[in-house]
Design an enzyme around this catalytic site. Structure first.
Site, PDB file in Angstrom:
ATOM      1  N   GLU A 187       0.887  -1.166   0.000  1.00  0.00           N
ATOM      2  CA  GLU A 187       0.000   0.000   0.000  1.00  0.00           C
ATOM      3  C   GLU A 187       0.924   1.214   0.000  1.00  0.00           C
ATOM      4  O   GLU A 187       1.457   1.584   1.039  1.00  0.00           O
ATOM      5  CB  GLU A 187      -0.906  -0.009   1.243  1.00  0.00           C
ATOM      6  CG  GLU A 187      -1.873  -1.187   1.317  1.00  0.00           C
ATOM      7  CD  GLU A 187      -3.085  -1.042   0.394  1.00  0.00           C
ATOM      8  OE1 GLU A 187      -3.235   0.011  -0.257  1.00  0.00           O
ATOM      9  OE2 GLU A 187      -3.872  -1.996   0.322  1.00  0.00           O
ATOM     10  N   CYS A 191      -2.016   9.391   2.457  1.00  0.00           N
ATOM     11  CA  CYS A 191      -1.577   8.816   1.169  1.00  0.00           C
ATOM     12  C   CYS A 191      -2.546   9.167   0.052  1.00  0.00           C
ATOM     13  O   CYS A 191      -2.140   9.313  -1.095  1.00  0.00           O
ATOM     14  CB  CYS A 191      -1.460   7.307   1.296  1.00  0.00           C
ATOM     15  SG  CYS A 191      -2.954   6.514   1.889  1.00  0.00           S
TER      16      CYS A 191
HETATM   17  P1  NAD Z   1       8.215   4.761   4.960  1.00  0.00           P
HETATM   18  O1  NAD Z   1       8.240   3.941   3.720  1.00  0.00           O
HETATM   19  O2  NAD Z   1       9.362   5.653   5.231  1.00  0.00           O
HETATM   20  O3  NAD Z   1       8.076   3.824   6.252  1.00  0.00           O
HETATM   21  C1  NAD Z   1       7.051   2.861   6.384  1.00  0.00           C
HETATM   22  C2  NAD Z   1       7.540   1.744   7.280  1.00  0.00           C
HETATM   23  O4  NAD Z   1       8.663   1.126   6.678  1.00  0.00           O
HETATM   24  C3  NAD Z   1       7.964   2.178   8.676  1.00  0.00           C
HETATM   25  O5  NAD Z   1       7.522   1.223   9.626  1.00  0.00           O
HETATM   26  C4  NAD Z   1       9.488   2.174   8.590  1.00  0.00           C
HETATM   27  O6  NAD Z   1      10.128   1.896   9.810  1.00  0.00           O
HETATM   28  C5  NAD Z   1       9.735   1.047   7.600  1.00  0.00           C
HETATM   29  N1  NAD Z   1      11.003   1.180   6.890  1.00  0.00           N
HETATM   30  C6  NAD Z   1      11.727   2.308   6.685  1.00  0.00           C
HETATM   31  N2  NAD Z   1      12.850   2.021   5.992  1.00  0.00           N
HETATM   32  C7  NAD Z   1      12.827   0.690   5.768  1.00  0.00           C
HETATM   33  C8  NAD Z   1      13.708  -0.209   5.114  1.00  0.00           C
HETATM   34  N3  NAD Z   1      14.838   0.205   4.558  1.00  0.00           N
HETATM   35  N4  NAD Z   1      13.357  -1.517   5.057  1.00  0.00           N
HETATM   36  C9  NAD Z   1      12.200  -1.935   5.591  1.00  0.00           C
HETATM   37  N5  NAD Z   1      11.332  -1.128   6.237  1.00  0.00           N
HETATM   38  C10 NAD Z   1      11.648   0.160   6.332  1.00  0.00           C
HETATM   39  O7  NAD Z   1       6.841   5.568   4.913  1.00  0.00           O
HETATM   40  P2  NAD Z   1       6.291   6.634   5.955  1.00  0.00           P
HETATM   41  O8  NAD Z   1       7.110   7.865   5.875  1.00  0.00           O
HETATM   42  O9  NAD Z   1       6.086   5.998   7.280  1.00  0.00           O
HETATM   43  O10 NAD Z   1       4.837   6.922   5.324  1.00  0.00           O
HETATM   44  C11 NAD Z   1       4.650   7.780   4.252  1.00  0.00           C
HETATM   45  C12 NAD Z   1       4.458   7.041   2.947  1.00  0.00           C
HETATM   46  O11 NAD Z   1       3.507   6.010   3.097  1.00  0.00           O
HETATM   47  C13 NAD Z   1       3.909   7.946   1.860  1.00  0.00           C
HETATM   48  O12 NAD Z   1       4.509   7.618   0.625  1.00  0.00           O
HETATM   49  C14 NAD Z   1       2.431   7.602   1.831  1.00  0.00           C
HETATM   50  O13 NAD Z   1       1.785   7.894   0.625  1.00  0.00           O
HETATM   51  C15 NAD Z   1       2.490   6.130   2.100  1.00  0.00           C
HETATM   52  N6  NAD Z   1       1.242   5.643   2.663  1.00  0.00           N
HETATM   53  C16 NAD Z   1       0.466   4.807   1.923  1.00  0.00           C
HETATM   54  C17 NAD Z   1      -0.756   4.379   2.426  1.00  0.00           C
HETATM   55  C18 NAD Z   1      -1.661   3.474   1.647  1.00  0.00           C
HETATM   56  O14 NAD Z   1      -2.574   2.920   2.246  1.00  0.00           O
HETATM   57  N7  NAD Z   1      -1.462   3.311   0.351  1.00  0.00           N
HETATM   58  C19 NAD Z   1      -1.158   4.787   3.685  1.00  0.00           C
HETATM   59  C20 NAD Z   1      -0.327   5.630   4.413  1.00  0.00           C
HETATM   60  C21 NAD Z   1       0.874   6.047   3.903  1.00  0.00           C
END
Ligand code: NAD
Length: 476
Positions: free
Chosen positions: A220, A254
């Site tokens: 997502e 998002c």
């Molecule tokens: P992010 O990708 O930075 O982090 C998400 C999760 O991934 C966190 O738990 C983080 O600790 C983990 N993570 C970070 N680096 C990682 C790595 N190298 N390997 C594995 N896991 C890792 O995203 P964010 O800043 O928390 O959220 C914002 C993003 O999420 C935006 O792009 C937004 O559009 C998207 N988002 C999508 C939805 C959806 O339902 N489609 C919902 C909310 C947010």
């Protein structure tokens, strides 16, 4: 309080907990709908009892207004819980399918069986809802779960850890707090399915890690979701809805409208109505808005600086701030902002904004708007504000998106009969209600022969058998 198995000495021993979950998964697969609903209802009761604590945790993490916690985090969750509890028994029943003529004597079914070991990794923007919503689905499908919430919202992550510890033995559900290092360790394990919510960049890392074990994934993700306001749109309503969608949770949604495509003939009255809507919702000026409890903050200073630099870069390259623009570094506060006169060479038109800044692009004919959309990655959401059936059909037929809402915004997330998710760069797989149930299930095809056999087409292929085969193949 439910305690861990005696053989799990350390709550945070990832390997031991994974092994315990793997041993326990076959038992979870045997659970009935009633047993799964009972587990889901445990979560429901816990949330209801701790609503105030969750509101406080989210306020401590980024001053999220209580109403936005209820609507954004808990509302969709309550609905998912209610909808799943109501339909789970029928979803779990094997689905009978029709039988093609050549297979007379057989019956076909689709069984939904659990995937097994599921990993959920969640983001910070709806830190409770986006961690627990996939958990509800994973429990409904009979999976065991390891869950890693976001490190950016520590108060909420702590609450999630406490809740799960209180409600489930670690063989069923276990929470691991931590940042990307913790996520990396978890991703090394041979999960059967990974449900990731976050950025496209990290989504690629998750998918690459899943490939090592050929685990299936639900991603997502996010990206740039456009909203088109055409020349026939209801200006006042569209302006109100877009202002709400853009500044709800401080633009950190998002499915928030990332950028605006507005028909040039209505641009001025639309922007005027937009300014009035912002003032009505949040206050007459930046100072009032900063003091208002209705306006959330950027989650941390790193993200504050990221959004600030997107705005600064646009202005340096010739764009104009026509609303807001006030920022307070110490408070991670950015006023509701509109940036006009943007172009594709600006970072604000290349990266997902994820903050309260709305870039405006005006267009003359709809193909121009479509070119702006189709030159970018496929969006998670595409919004259309229009009264023209012809324009709506034209745009729908020439674009693709995870979901589209016409003449409103963002409700796709909270509608359990609508599949929620993206396409390619904005995501893979769908959540919500039965769509999520299918996503976290292995759909096992079952054919049972009740009478007869296919012996009549077995070799040797005499003329008679060859004729029979060509007849049957035509009948398929
Ligand atoms: P992010 O990708 O930075 O982090 C998400 C999760 O991934 C966190 O738990 C983080 O600790 C983990 N993570 C970070 N680096 C990682 C790595 N190298 N390997 C594995 N896991 C890792 O995203 P964010 O800043 O928390 O959220 C914002 C993003 O999420 C935006 O792009 C937004 O559009 C998207 N988002 C999508 C939805 C959806 O339902 N489609 C919902 C909310 C947010």
């Amino acid at each position: 309080m439910i305690t861990a198995s005696p053989d799990i000495a350390q709550q945070d021993d990832i390997q031991a907990i994974f092994a315990a979950q793997r041993r326990h998964a076959p038992q979870m697969a045997l659970t009935t709908a009633a047993e799964r609903i009972e587990r889901i209802q445990r979560i429901h009761r816990w949330i209801q009892d701790h609503e105030d604590d969750l509101v406080k945790a989210m306020y401590a993490d980024f001053r999220k207004p209580a109403s936005e916690v209820l609507l954004g985090d808990l509302g969709a969750l309550y609905y998912e819980i209610k909808h799943t509890s109501k339909h789970l028994k029928s979803w779990m029943k094997p689905k009978r399918v029709s039988t093609p003529l050549p297979l007379m004597g057989t019956r076909g079914y689709v069984h939904h069986e659990p995937k097994g070991n599921v990993l959920i990794i969640s983001p910070w923007n709806y830190p409770f809802g986006l961690a627990i919503k996939p958990l509800i689905t994973a429990i409904a499908t009979g999976n065991v779960v390891m869950l890693k919430p976001s490190e950016m919202t520590p108060h909420v992550s702590k609450a999630i850890k406490g809740m799960i510890k209180e409600l489930f033995p670690v063989e069923e559900v276990a929470v691991f707090e931590g940042d990307s290092h913790m996520a990396t360790q978890l991703l090394e394990l041979p999960f059967n399915h990974i449900f990731f919510t976050g950025s496209p960049a990290v989504g690629k890392i998750v998918m690459a890690a899943a490939a090592n074990h050929l685990a299936s994934v639900t991603l997502e993700l996010g990206g740039k979701s456009p909203v088109i306001v055409d020349e026939t749109a209801n200006i006042k309503t569209a302006a109100e809805q877009i202002a709400w969608g853009k500044y709800f949770n401080n633009g950190q949604t998002c499915i928030a409208p990332d950028y605006l495509l507005v028909h040039e003939s209505i641009k001025e009255p639309f922007m005027q109505a937009f300014r009035e809507s912002v003032q009505k919702m949040y206050g007459p000026d930046a100072q009032t808005i900063e003091q208002s409890d209705n306006y959330c903050r950027i989650v941390n200073n790193r993200h504050f600086k990221r959004v600030q630099s997107l705005s600064d870069d646009a202005v340096q390259k010739g764009a104009t701030v026509t609303l807001g623009g006030q920022m307070n570094d110490a408070e991670n506060f950015i006023a509701p902002t509109v940036v006009d006169g943007v172009s594709d060479d600006m970072a604000i038109m290349q990266e997902e904004i994820f903050g309260p800044v709305l870039p405006v692009v005006s267009y003359r004919d709809r193909d121009e708007a479509l070119r702006a959309i189709n030159s970018r990655e496929k969006p998670l959401a595409l919004y259309i504000q229009s009264k023209s059936r012809q324009n709506i059909d034209y745009i729908m037929a020439r674009t693709t998106a995870g979901d589209t809402v016409i003449n409103d915004l963002m409700w796709q997330f909270g509608h359990m009969e609508i599949p929620f998710g993206g396409v390619n760069n904005s995501g893979i797989g769908k959540a919500n209600g039965y769509f999520g149930f299918q996503e976290l299930s292995n759909m096992r095809g079952v054919i049972r022969r009740d009478f007869g056999t296919s012996r009549f087409i077995y070799p040797p292929y005499t003329d008679k058998i060859q004729k029979l085969i060509s007849f049957l193949v035509k009948k398929l």
